[in-house]
Write a protein that holds these residues in place. Structure first.
Motif, PDB file in Angstrom:
ATOM      1  N   ALA A  77      62.713   3.975  22.311  1.00 39.32           N
ATOM      2  CA  ALA A  77      61.511   4.530  22.944  1.00 39.32           C
ATOM      3  C   ALA A  77      61.134   5.884  22.354  1.00 39.32           C
ATOM      4  O   ALA A  77      60.328   6.601  22.900  1.00 39.32           O
ATOM      5  CB  ALA A  77      61.730   4.660  24.444  1.00 39.32           C
ATOM      6  N   GLY A  78      61.731   6.240  21.252  1.00 41.65           N
ATOM      7  CA  GLY A  78      61.468   7.538  20.660  1.00 41.65           C
ATOM      8  C   GLY A  78      62.672   8.457  20.803  1.00 41.65           C
ATOM      9  O   GLY A  78      63.602   8.184  21.560  1.00 41.65           O
ATOM     10  N   PRO A  95      66.957   7.714  31.450  1.00 49.00           N
ATOM     11  CA  PRO A  95      66.951   6.249  31.574  1.00 49.00           C
ATOM     12  C   PRO A  95      66.116   5.584  30.482  1.00 49.00           C
ATOM     13  O   PRO A  95      66.047   4.361  30.426  1.00 49.00           O
ATOM     14  CB  PRO A  95      66.312   6.040  32.950  1.00 49.00           C
ATOM     15  CG  PRO A  95      65.374   7.186  33.096  1.00 49.00           C
ATOM     16  CD  PRO A  95      66.043   8.354  32.408  1.00 49.00           C
ATOM     17  N   VAL A  96      65.500   6.394  29.639  1.00 53.20           N
ATOM     18  CA  VAL A  96      64.584   5.869  28.622  1.00 53.20           C
ATOM     19  C   VAL A  96      65.136   6.041  27.215  1.00 53.20           C
ATOM     20  O   VAL A  96      65.175   5.092  26.420  1.00 53.20           O
ATOM     21  CB  VAL A  96      63.205   6.556  28.728  1.00 53.20           C
ATOM     22  CG1 VAL A  96      62.286   6.090  27.603  1.00 53.20           C
ATOM     23  CG2 VAL A  96      62.579   6.282  30.086  1.00 53.20           C
ATOM     24  N   PHE A  97      65.573   7.246  26.908  1.00 53.98           N
ATOM     25  CA  PHE A  97      65.941   7.565  25.532  1.00 53.98           C
ATOM     26  C   PHE A  97      67.398   7.224  25.229  1.00 53.98           C
ATOM     27  O   PHE A  97      68.269   7.281  26.103  1.00 53.98           O
ATOM     28  CB  PHE A  97      65.699   9.047  25.241  1.00 53.98           C
ATOM     29  CG  PHE A  97      64.277   9.463  25.454  1.00 53.98           C
ATOM     30  CD1 PHE A  97      63.233   8.760  24.864  1.00 53.98           C
ATOM     31  CD2 PHE A  97      63.966  10.552  26.241  1.00 53.98           C
ATOM     32  CE1 PHE A  97      61.924   9.138  25.052  1.00 53.98           C
ATOM     33  CE2 PHE A  97      62.659  10.942  26.442  1.00 53.98           C
ATOM     34  CZ  PHE A  97      61.624  10.233  25.849  1.00 53.98           C
ATOM     35  N   ASN A  98      67.648   6.905  23.978  1.00 55.85           N
ATOM     36  CA  ASN A  98      68.996   6.624  23.493  1.00 55.85           C
ATOM     37  C   ASN A  98      69.412   7.701  22.493  1.00 55.85           C
ATOM     38  O   ASN A  98      68.606   8.496  22.047  1.00 55.85           O
ATOM     39  CB  ASN A  98      69.044   5.267  22.786  1.00 55.85           C
ATOM     40  CG  ASN A  98      68.691   4.129  23.718  1.00 55.85           C
ATOM     41  OD1 ASN A  98      69.057   4.155  24.888  1.00 55.85           O
ATOM     42  ND2 ASN A  98      67.989   3.126  23.199  1.00 55.85           N
ATOM     43  N   GLY A  99      70.679   7.665  22.140  1.00 58.49           N
ATOM     44  CA  GLY A  99      71.126   8.473  21.010  1.00 58.49           C
ATOM     45  C   GLY A  99      71.790   9.772  21.370  1.00 58.49           C
ATOM     46  O   GLY A  99      71.699  10.747  20.625  1.00 58.49           O
ATOM     47  N   GLY A 100      72.484   9.848  22.504  1.00 63.48           N
ATOM     48  CA  GLY A 100      73.152  11.077  22.888  1.00 63.48           C
ATOM     49  C   GLY A 100      74.480  11.272  22.176  1.00 63.48           C
ATOM     50  O   GLY A 100      74.955  10.418  21.437  1.00 63.48           O
ATOM     51  N   GLY A 101      75.119  12.399  22.452  1.00 57.69           N
ATOM     52  CA  GLY A 101      76.400  12.716  21.838  1.00 57.69           C
ATOM     53  C   GLY A 101      77.563  12.142  22.618  1.00 57.69           C
ATOM     54  O   GLY A 101      77.404  11.322  23.534  1.00 57.69           O
ATOM     55  N   ASP A 102      78.772  12.594  22.286  1.00 54.63           N
ATOM     56  CA  ASP A 102      79.983  12.059  22.910  1.00 54.63           C
ATOM     57  C   ASP A 102      80.042  12.353  24.404  1.00 54.63           C
ATOM     58  O   ASP A 102      80.714  11.652  25.164  1.00 54.63           O
ATOM     59  CB  ASP A 102      81.217  12.647  22.222  1.00 54.63           C
ATOM     60  CG  ASP A 102      81.348  12.146  20.788  1.00 54.63           C
ATOM     61  OD1 ASP A 102      80.778  11.079  20.483  1.00 54.63           O
ATOM     62  OD2 ASP A 102      82.005  12.827  19.986  1.00 54.63           O
ATOM     63  N   HIS A 103      79.362  13.424  24.838  1.00 57.69           N
ATOM     64  CA  HIS A 103      79.408  13.784  26.262  1.00 57.69           C
ATOM     65  C   HIS A 103      78.476  12.915  27.103  1.00 57.69           C
ATOM     66  O   HIS A 103      78.453  13.032  28.328  1.00 57.69           O
ATOM     67  CB  HIS A 103      79.029  15.256  26.442  1.00 57.69           C
ATOM     68  CG  HIS A 103      77.645  15.583  25.952  1.00 57.69           C
ATOM     69  ND1 HIS A 103      77.339  15.617  24.612  1.00 57.69           N
ATOM     70  CD2 HIS A 103      76.497  15.875  26.628  1.00 57.69           C
ATOM     71  CE1 HIS A 103      76.053  15.927  24.484  1.00 57.69           C
ATOM     72  NE2 HIS A 103      75.518  16.090  25.681  1.00 57.69           N
ATOM     73  N   GLU A 154      56.985   8.475  12.448  1.00 63.61           N
ATOM     74  CA  GLU A 154      57.626   7.168  12.591  1.00 63.61           C
ATOM     75  C   GLU A 154      59.038   7.300  13.154  1.00 63.61           C
ATOM     76  O   GLU A 154      59.477   6.516  14.004  1.00 63.61           O
ATOM     77  CB  GLU A 154      57.670   6.457  11.243  1.00 63.61           C
ATOM     78  CG  GLU A 154      56.302   6.118  10.680  1.00 63.61           C
ATOM     79  CD  GLU A 154      56.361   5.721   9.221  1.00 63.61           C
ATOM     80  OE1 GLU A 154      55.461   4.982   8.789  1.00 63.61           O
ATOM     81  OE2 GLU A 154      57.292   6.161   8.508  1.00 63.61           O
ATOM     82  N   PHE A 155      59.772   8.279  12.691  1.00 60.89           N
ATOM     83  CA  PHE A 155      61.170   8.446  13.073  1.00 60.89           C
ATOM     84  C   PHE A 155      61.313   8.765  14.557  1.00 60.89           C
ATOM     85  O   PHE A 155      62.144   8.197  15.257  1.00 60.89           O
ATOM     86  CB  PHE A 155      61.792   9.553  12.219  1.00 60.89           C
ATOM     87  CG  PHE A 155      63.257   9.797  12.480  1.00 60.89           C
ATOM     88  CD1 PHE A 155      64.218   9.049  11.834  1.00 60.89           C
ATOM     89  CD2 PHE A 155      63.665  10.784  13.367  1.00 60.89           C
ATOM     90  CE1 PHE A 155      65.570   9.275  12.066  1.00 60.89           C
ATOM     91  CE2 PHE A 155      65.012  11.015  13.614  1.00 60.89           C
ATOM     92  CZ  PHE A 155      65.962  10.262  12.956  1.00 60.89           C
ATOM     93  N   HIS A 156      60.482   9.690  15.039  1.00 64.34           N
ATOM     94  CA  HIS A 156      60.621  10.148  16.420  1.00 64.34           C
ATOM     95  C   HIS A 156      59.869   9.283  17.417  1.00 64.34           C
ATOM     96  O   HIS A 156      60.251   9.198  18.582  1.00 64.34           O
ATOM     97  CB  HIS A 156      60.127  11.592  16.544  1.00 64.34           C
ATOM     98  CG  HIS A 156      60.991  12.579  15.845  1.00 64.34           C
ATOM     99  ND1 HIS A 156      62.258  12.886  16.273  1.00 64.34           N
ATOM    100  CD2 HIS A 156      60.775  13.323  14.732  1.00 64.34           C
ATOM    101  CE1 HIS A 156      62.791  13.782  15.463  1.00 64.34           C
ATOM    102  NE2 HIS A 156      61.912  14.064  14.514  1.00 64.34           N
ATOM    103  N   GLY A 157      58.791   8.647  16.981  1.00 65.26           N
ATOM    104  CA  GLY A 157      57.967   7.891  17.902  1.00 65.26           C
ATOM    105  C   GLY A 157      58.514   6.517  18.193  1.00 65.26           C
ATOM    106  O   GLY A 157      59.509   6.068  17.608  1.00 65.26           O
ATOM    107  N   PRO A 158      57.885   5.814  19.111  1.00 62.74           N
ATOM    108  CA  PRO A 158      58.295   4.432  19.415  1.00 62.74           C
ATOM    109  C   PRO A 158      58.218   3.569  18.159  1.00 62.74           C
ATOM    110  O   PRO A 158      57.314   3.715  17.340  1.00 62.74           O
ATOM    111  CB  PRO A 158      57.252   3.994  20.443  1.00 62.74           C
ATOM    112  CG  PRO A 158      56.737   5.258  21.040  1.00 62.74           C
ATOM    113  CD  PRO A 158      56.765   6.264  19.929  1.00 62.74           C
ATOM    114  N   GLY A 159      59.191   2.694  18.000  1.00 65.96           N
ATOM    115  CA  GLY A 159      59.234   1.848  16.815  1.00 65.96           C
ATOM    116  C   GLY A 159      60.101   2.432  15.723  1.00 65.96           C
ATOM    117  O   GLY A 159      60.347   1.785  14.710  1.00 65.96           O
ATOM    118  N   GLY A 160      60.578   3.665  15.935  1.00 63.36           N
ATOM    119  CA  GLY A 160      61.490   4.262  14.971  1.00 63.36           C
ATOM    120  C   GLY A 160      62.906   3.776  15.223  1.00 63.36           C
ATOM    121  O   GLY A 160      63.127   2.705  15.786  1.00 63.36           O
TER     122      GLY A 160
END
Length: 716
Positions: free
Chosen positions: A533-534, A428-436, A523-529
């Motif tokens: 939310a990382g 419920p927090v992270f974004n950026g998953g694959g097609d599944h 920067e890329f992995h943390g919040p603000g990247g």
């Protein structure tokens, strides 16, 4: 020639002679005016440099016991004192270059005027320089202007101005240095071709002897070569070298330093140089050989990162005693090669070993299946595979160490607390998953993850570290927040890794259109990247990483939470025999000692039945207490095993160095290859764990069995 033209020429020569004499005595005469003062100061400064500053020397790198493993240099030179140079060498060079050396004040007036007149009147170009003047010229070329082609050109141009300046410096020099010191200085600075400078290095390189043991014939050849080192190279041009050597014999006869009979006899002798080219060490870490080269390269990189000037490193004549253990390095190299053949295309198997401690983390060994060298077809490379951020596809689930440490630090879970283990999880927090993964109302893909194996619905955090369910640690990331997890990775040891970019492990490229290149990993992995939310997949270790830094993570845990820079340096001694200060970074207590000790206990079950490294440990007959964590990336393109005993920590990684994306196939020891497809069957418990145990067994043999620290109730 008419009487009139002869008179004009005579008048011109007289004027030229006057200019020369006036120019030579110019700084001594103390002429008034700013120009006079500036010229005098320049001459004084340059003559002081020659009298006081030593030429570039060779830096030697040794193992921890002081045994040399490599040399770094720009000019191969062995400093040689006057009493360490044979009389034959001294008289050979004096006879052919400056017969009146002991009689003139730095300038041979007659010879200089003759040369100037000949050069100015259009006759043959003549040098007529004394050894003192040649010392000045060679010092300017090989020392002061060695990195300045224009300066080198000016130091040897055919002109009256250059001759005047050279002569003035030579006169000044003779007021500061005895003749014997000037002769010794010249013989230490003059070039003998092929980066061989000075008679000490030349004696070794050309004849495999010392300057003190040079024979008349050997001395004559070396004295001959200074006239034109490239043309008179005895390997490329033996006929020209022989002719010039024999000329030196004749000059020694004229100077009454050799009998005519001996000269004729010696002319029949061969040149006597070592076969195949000069005997000299390589000028960089190639000289450390296939086994020690990676460690040598790390020493160089480490010192340069600390701010040492590379030119100073290669010319300062330092002796650098390192922390390298040759026996441990040999065992590490043998283990890496036993698992993956060195010639195997696009497969690197690396092992880095670090000694834990609260004052220092000494790097003991750096090894790879590939040899260090320049022959790629023979499986060689000069890339820093064991220490640089070179595994661009990551260390996999070994990054779960950072998530567990963060959850413990925040008191969300103790090491024996129960954690959730769902088979599939949508964050419920992270974004950026694959097609599944489902698409949220915002139109952004959710981040979802599933496990590689079947687990129950829950287990202890300790068991989760041993069995490595993915969903658990993504959930822990959600609860702790991504920022602290990313920060924990840096705190425990991934300093250079987290400061590199997420694309290829190199320095970030400002304003690059692809954020993977433009941002640091922090920067890329943390919040603000680029993720709100990382990056939830951070705990799954899918980003570029340094194998050495992962070894140092294990060392930090085994040091009670004290991070120290992974150092390869025991001491650096300068050319004067004094210790050269190396300003290394200070050690830091990065997590509480009780947390680190409890985390160590939490990582102790990976080698037990049910743990991901159990098969490798059992196959190696391993019985010591230790910590361990495996890691495998998606599609099995890289894998890692991080482990440590109280005495030694290490990280083994296998990855694709040339074409990173694709799988790896593990067919057993010696049968590992890059997959032709996108997936493979590699896991951290296979090649990496086998490599680790294969090396550690002989290294640890004979050492006492030490227990792991006790867990603290505060974090249990």
């Amino acid at each position: 020639m008419s009487i009139r033209s002869g008179l004009f020429k005579l008048l011109g020569l007289c004027l030229l002679a006057g200019v020369l004499v006036a120019g030579i005595i110019f700084p001594v005469a103390g002429a008034a005016g700013v120009i006079s003062n500036q010229a005098s100061e320049t001459v004084e400064s340059m003559s002081s440099d020659l009298a006081d500053e030593p030429p570039p020397l060779v830096t030697t790198i040794t193992d921890r016991d002081g045994n040399p493993i490599s040399t770094l240099y720009k000019q191969y030179r062995i400093p040689t004192a006057s009493n360490e140079i044979s009389d034959a060498m001294k008289w050979a060079i004096i006879s052919v270059e400056d017969r009146r050396f002991y009689d003139h004040p730095g300038v041979d007036w007659k010879g200089t005027l003759r040369a100037a007149i000949s050069n100015t009147s259009g006759g043959d170009t003549q040098g007529a320089s004394t050894l003192t003047q040649q010392y000045v010229k060679n010092y300017l070329i090989n020392v002061i202007y060695r990195e300045d082609p224009l300066g080198q050109q000016k130091a040897q141009e055919v002109s009256i101005a250059r001759k005047l300046k050279e002569a003035r410096i030579a006169i000044q020099l003779e007021t500061k240095m005895p003749k014997e010191e000037i002769l010794t200085g010249y013989l230490n600075v003059v070039e003998f071709s092929r980066q061989i400078s000075g008679v000490g290095a030349a004696a070794n390189a050309y004849f495999d002897t010392t300057a003190a043991e040079l024979t008349v014939s050997q001395s004559a050849l070396l004295a001959a070569m200074v006239n034109n080192p490239a043309v008179l190279d005895p390997w490329n041009n033996p006929e020209e070298a022989t002719e010039r050597r024999n000329f030196v014999f004749d000059k020694m006869v004229e100077n009454r330093k050799l009998s005519a009979e001996d000269a004729e006899r010696l002319k029949e002798e061969p040149l006597g140089v070592v076969p195949g080219g000069p005997n000299k060490p390589p000028a960089n870490c190639i000289g450390a050989g296939p086994e020690y080269g990676f460690f040598c390269q790390y020493v160089e990189d480490y010192l340069l990162d600390l701010g040492m000037d590379k030119d100073d490193l290669y010319t300062g004549g330092y002796t650098i005693r390192t922390t390298m253990d040759p026996e441990a390095t040999h065992a590490a190299k043998a283990a890496a090669e036993a698992e993956v053949a060195k010639e195997e295309p696009n497969v690197a198997n690396t092992l880095s070993l670090v000694k834990p401690g609260k004052d220092r983390h000494e790097v003991v060994a750096l090894a790879a299946n590939r040899d260090y060298g320049t022959d790629k077809d023979a499986g060689q490379t000069t890339y820093g595979l064991p220490h640089e951020v070179f595994n661009v596809t990551g260390a996999g689930s070994s990054y779960k160490i950072f998530t567990a440490a963060t959850a413990m630090e925040q008191r969300k879970y103790g090491i024996f607390d129960t954690v959730p283990v769902p088979g599939f999880h949508t964050s419920p927090v992270f974004n950026g998953g694959g097609d599944h993964c489902p698409t949220r109302p915002s139109g952004i893909k959710a981040y979802c993850v599933q496990n590689a194996g079947e687990y129950g619905g829950s287990m202890s955090l300790q068991d989760a570290l041993a069995q490595s369910p993915n969903t658990t640690f993504v959930i822990l990331e959600e609860e702790t927040g991504m920022g602290p997890v990313v920060e924990m990775a840096s705190r425990l040891g991934l300093r250079k890794t987290m400061a590199s970019n997420s694309a290829n492990g190199e320095a970030p490229v400002p304003d690059h259109e692809d954020p993977r290149f433009s941002m640091t990993q922090t920067e890329f992995h943390g919040p603000g990247g680029i993720f709100d939310a990382g990056a939830g997949f951070f705990t799954l270790g899918a980003s570029p990483v340094s194998n050495l830094e992962m070894a140092n993570v294990a060392a930090t845990i085994m040091s009670g939470g004290v991070w120290c820079p992974p150092t390869p340096i025991l001491e650096v001694i300068n050319r004067g025999g004094n210790e050269f200060p190396v300003e290394e970074k200070s050690c830091e207590q990065v997590v509480p000692e009780k947390l680190a000790d409890t985390l160590a206990v939490g990582l102790s079950k990976d080698v037990d039945p049910g743990g991901t490294a159990a098969a490798a440990a059992s196959g190696a007959g391993w019985e010591r207490p230790m910590i361990g964590k495996t890691g495998t990336t998606q599609f099995q393109g890289s894998a890692a095993f991080i482990g440590a005993t109280p005495q030694l920590a290490g990280s083994a990684m296998v990855f694709r160095p040339d074409r990173p994306y694709g799988g790896l196939i593990d067919g057993g020891p010696g049968n590992v290859r890059a997959s032709a497809g996108s997936t493979g069957n590699m896991f951290g418990g296979k090649t990496p764990a086998r490599t680790w145990f294969r090396a550690m067994n002989p290294i640890m043999e004979g050492l006492p069995v030490e227990p792991l620290p006790e867990p603290s109730p505060e974090y249990s």
